[in-house]
Design an enzyme around this catalytic site. Structure first.
Site, mmCIF file in Angstrom:
data_model
loop_
_atom_site.group_PDB
_atom_site.id
_atom_site.type_symbol
_atom_site.label_atom_id
_atom_site.label_comp_id
_atom_site.label_asym_id
_atom_site.label_seq_id
_atom_site.Cartn_x
_atom_site.Cartn_y
_atom_site.Cartn_z
ATOM 1 N N PRO A 361 -1.383 -80.843 17.205
ATOM 2 C CA PRO A 361 -2.790 -80.942 16.793
ATOM 3 C C PRO A 361 -3.026 -82.191 15.935
ATOM 4 C CG PRO A 361 -1.855 -78.784 16.267
ATOM 5 C CD PRO A 361 -0.722 -79.660 16.635
ATOM 6 N N PRO A 362 -4.266 -82.632 15.829
ATOM 7 C CA PRO A 362 -4.579 -83.772 14.961
ATOM 8 C C PRO A 362 -4.310 -83.437 13.493
ATOM 9 C CG PRO A 362 -6.413 -83.287 16.451
ATOM 10 C CD PRO A 362 -5.459 -82.156 16.542
ATOM 11 N N GLY A 363 -3.979 -84.477 12.727
ATOM 12 C CA GLY A 363 -3.818 -84.304 11.289
ATOM 13 C C GLY A 363 -2.492 -83.729 10.860
ATOM 14 N N GLY A 365 0.451 -85.415 11.045
ATOM 15 C CA GLY A 365 1.386 -86.461 10.610
ATOM 16 C C GLY A 365 2.144 -87.137 11.722
ATOM 17 N N LYS A 366 1.677 -87.058 12.961
ATOM 18 C CA LYS A 366 2.396 -87.671 14.081
ATOM 19 C C LYS A 366 2.425 -89.198 13.958
ATOM 20 C CE LYS A 366 -0.238 -85.919 17.255
ATOM 21 N NZ LYS A 366 -1.188 -85.271 16.334
ATOM 22 N N SER A 683 -3.988 -66.113 28.894
ATOM 23 C CA SER A 683 -3.437 -65.389 27.750
ATOM 24 C C SER A 683 -4.408 -64.400 27.123
ATOM 25 C CB SER A 683 -2.958 -66.391 26.685
ATOM 26 O OG SER A 683 -4.041 -67.146 26.176
ATOM 27 N N LYS A 726 -0.519 -69.981 17.702
ATOM 28 C CA LYS A 726 -1.370 -68.788 17.688
ATOM 29 C C LYS A 726 -1.047 -67.896 16.487
ATOM 30 C CE LYS A 726 -1.986 -68.698 22.721
ATOM 31 N NZ LYS A 726 -1.694 -67.988 23.973
#
Length: 803
Positions: A361-363, A365-366, A683, A726
């Site tokens: 996900p964004p944010g 630290g990638k 799912s 999840k």
């Protein structure tokens, strides 16, 4: 003034002498002479008072104003002064005619002018067949030079044809040639007529070669010559003449400089040969040619690339671990992988750079960890964003045939880094597009393949460049949009959302100190209580990463800065009770959305590209004829899961104690709130089946239970993906129990310890187990719901596609 009779003149033994500059007077030729130096004027006047005869001898270096005796040649010409004209500025002009060659025996006077004893050198006129042949050859060569464009007056050519004496012909032709002073002196010193004819013929042949070469150049460029190309033509002529005479041309200095730079670049053999070949083309090309600039730019790129230059790599594992921990909290899998690479490199001293893909996900630290990895390895860091790139040439570059062509962004970034082993981040690789200009992901196949990138070929360079030492790191929010062939070349490292405890630690160690510093505050002026921090995380943000959390902290810092500037003296302390003064009302509630258990509303867990999320599924039955209504912007796979859920419920009517003909008497409506957001994936199958079973049996669904899993017609619960994300979303929402497929039990080991301790997991294989866990035992009193009693759907902000 009376002109002396040449036939009556005899040359005295001692006569006045005039040194000449840049001119040699030959016998039998009438030449105007300009006299300006004081000694020369004195010698001219003395000769006029005597027998009008003067010795004319050339000085060796024309720049000398006052030559000494040793600066004069020993052989010159005795000449008779035919006329003299004094000029008002003090100089004089004389018309002289050469009489014969003389040799200076000794100087008898140097002041106020030169006088010398001379000896007449008699002419050796050997007029035989050989002399006649030499004369004819010389005359022919002289006429040919005139036909090739040499400016020779017609009367001079006629005079040449009428001269019968061999020596006189040689002197006449030599006088009209553009020879150097030392070459003409050789002719004046040759007493033998044959020798003079041969020497003049040699000099004239050389002149003819230059004229013929000029004629060839003229004929070659004549068809292309225009007004704007006159300068080019003149340069070509000059260049050809300079090459024939062995003179350095205008480009030699630049060519030598480029050659030295090519040697210093230490290119591979193949590249070095290509560079020298292009340099040779440039050397043969005129400066004004349009392509010369293209070749220079190409050579500058080849010279500028770091063919052998590498950053000195740090191999201290403890130091690397310390640097990685300083910059980022958590991310243990990424840190572990980089330390493994360092360890292997230390043992083998040679290892191809890893190609990693951080997905999450964004944010989380990638992107920022790329800089930390470069610092830990002691390498340069470069980053290019691939988001929105549609043109393959962005990666591979344009061919040099295009105007303004440049290498691709990969080579440009390597050139900018200045080393061949940087840490290279390709950001947002999942957002690369494709159109008529090509597919950039196809070009990335070679860049990101360890078996191929040792010889990466850029369209502009047309030579291989070794990328095998580069540590490539790519980032993505989702894997589905990355082509399988490209995905196969990368080592996937998944990023999950942060837990609440991780967010607290990240905020305390990194985000708060960073924002306090950027806003000019200090720890003494502002303090954020940990309880307030947890409230921000729980009720003011709903994200997998920490980007929104950082924005909220920055908002607090801005307001604190304003208060301090306005005169606030006391230390500002942000606590749970005054947090709303800074951030306003809480946009989210922490805990279960519903205050009580409800019939027909089940809580499901979804995965998005921004992490995990909690969603509710609502079901209702209406009088009708068995129609299945599905709303909420559901995808095809999710619609099929709903149909499978209905079929399962129909097969369990007896067990659930519901009317077996319900599907023919009622319409079934299944709705997933936030209809503006696309939703898809299998799912939510067990969640829809649970909501439907609840409304048909009048049994409420437990509000503290969330679930995820795919359902089959026979009621089997199949495994799903994104368990960690999840589960984290369930923990953030205050869920207490989670129902997961039994085959996903192994995935729970990846969930952080503090999250597992706050949740109770149920692993199921069949839908019957789900209903047993999720539905309350007692039935609710059956009644018709009024419009006011229908459950309200909370307004939700737009979020990404759920799965």
């Amino acid at each position: 003034m009376h002109e002396p009779d040449k036939e009556e003149l005899t040359i005295p033994e001692e006569i006045a002498l005039i040194p000449l500059r840049d001119i040699i007077i030959f016998p039998n030729l009438v030449v105007p002479l300009f006299v300006g130096r004081e000694k020369s004027i004195g010698a001219l006047e003395a000769a006029m008072k005597e027998e009008h005869i003067v010795a004319l001898v050339t000085q060796k270096m024309p720049e000398l104003q006052e030559p000494e005796l040793e600066d004069l040649y020993k052989i010159g010409t005795a000449a008779v002064i035919m006329q003299e004209l004094k000029i008002p500025d003090g100089t004089a002009k004389a018309l002289v005619e050469g009489l014969s060659r003389i040799e200076i025996v000794e100087f008898t006077q140097t002041e106020p002018y030169f006088r010398a004893k001379v000896r007449v050198l008699p002419e050796q006129e050997d007029k035989d067949v050989e002399a006649e042949a030499l004369m004819r050859n010389l005359a022919m060569l002289f006429e040919r030079s005139a036909s090739l464009g040499k400016p020779i007056p017609q009367e001079v050519l006629l005079a040449t044809a009428n001269i019968e004496e061999p020596g006189r012909l040689a002197d006449f032709v030599a006088f009209h040639l553009n020879l150097k002073i030392d070459e003409k002196q050789q002719i004046i010193e040759a007493v033998s007529a044959k020798d003079r004819l041969e020497k003049v013929s040699i000099f004239l042949n050389r002149e003819l070669e230059i004229l013929e070469l000029g004629s060839k150049i003229q004929s070659r460029v004549k068809d292309q010559l225009t007004k704007t190309q006159k300068e080019y033509f003149l340069r070509e002529q000059l260049k050809a003449i300079q090459q024939e005479l062995g003179m350095a041309n205008e480009q030699s200095a630049e060519i030598d400089e480029l050659k030295a730079k090519i040697r210093a670049a230490k290119m591979p053999k193949e590249v070095n040969e290509k560079a020298l070949k292009e340099l040779d083309r440039l050397a043969k090309m005129p400066l004004a040619a349009a392509e010369s600039a293209v070749i220079r730019t190409y050579l500058d790129w080849l010279i500028g690339l770091p063919w052998q230059k590498k950053s000195k790599q740090k191999l201290d594992l403890k130091e690397a671990q310390k640097i990685l921990d300083e910059d980022h909290y958590g991310l243990d899998q990424v840190k572990k992988r980089m330390l493994e690479y360092l360890a292997v490199h230390q043992l083998t001293n040679k290892m191809k750079g890893p190609i990693l893909c951080f997905v999450g996900p964004p944010g989380t630290g990638k992107t920022s960890i790329g800089k930390s990895i470069a610092r830990a390895l002691g390498r340069k860091f470069i980053r290019i964003s691939l988001g929105g790139v549609h043109d393959e040439a962005e990666i591979r570059g344009h061919r040099r045939t295009y105007v303004g062509a440049l290498p691709g962004r990969v080579i440009q970034a390597i050139n900018q880094a200045g080393t061949k082993n940087p840490v290279f981040m390709l950001d947002e690789i999942d957002k690369v597009g494709t159109d008529f200009r090509g597919d950039p992901t196809a070009a990335l196949l070679e860049v990101l393949d360890p078996e191929q990138n040792f010889s990466f070929s850029d369209h502009y360079l047309e030579v291989p460049f070794d990328l095998s030492d580069v540590v490539f790191i790519t980032t993505a929010n989702m894997l589905e949009t990355i082509p399988p062939a490209l995905r196969d070349r990368m080592e996937i490292i998944p990023y999950s959302g942060y837990t609440e405890e991780e967010k607290v630690q990240i905020a305390k160690k990194y985000l708060i100190p960073k924002q306090v510093k950027e806003h000019g505050l200090s720890g003494r002026k502002l303090a954020i209580d940990e309880k307030a921090l947890r409230k921000i995380i729980r009720e003011y943000t709903r994200e997998a990463g920490v980007r929104d959390l950082e924005r909220k902290i920055a908002n607090i810092c801005r307001q604190a800065a304003r208060k301090i500037v306005e005169g606030e003296k006391q230390r500002l302390r942000v606590m749970e009770k005054n947090l709303h003064d800074y951030l306003g009302l809480e946009p989210f509630s922490y805990g279960v959305a519903g205050e009580s258990d409800e019939i027909g509303v089940a809580t499901g867990l979804a995965w998005t590209e921004f992490g995990g999320d909690v969603l509710s599924v609502e079901a209702a039955t209406l009088p009708g004829k068995g129609k299945l209504l599905l709303t909420g912007h559901l995808g095809e796979v999710m619609r099929e899961s709903a149909q499978a859920a209905v079929s399962y419920i129909r097969s369990r009517t007896e067990m659930l104690k519901i009317d077996k003909d319900f599907y023919s008497e009622y319409d079934i409506h299944i709705h997933v709130p936030s209809g503006g957001i696309p939703k898809d994936g299998p799912s939510a199958g067990i969640t829809m089946a649970t909501a439907l079973a609840s409304v048909l049996t009048d049994r409420p669904v437990r509000r503290d239970v969330a679930m995820t899993g795919e359902i089959t017609l026979r009621g089997r619960v199949l495994p799903i993906g994104g368990v960690k994300e999840k589960t984290l979303s369930a923990h953030r929402a205050g869920i207490k129990e989670v129902i997961l497929p039994a085959e996903n039990e192994k995935d729970v080991t990846l969930i952080p310890k503090e999250v597992k301790e706050g949740l109770k997991f149920h692993f199921v294989r069949h839908m019957d187990e789900v209903l047993e866990l999720a539905l309350r035992k007692q039935r609710a009193k059956k009644k018709e719901l009024t419009k006011a009693e229908l459950p309200k759907v909370p307004a939700m902000s737009a979020k990404p596609k759920r799965r």
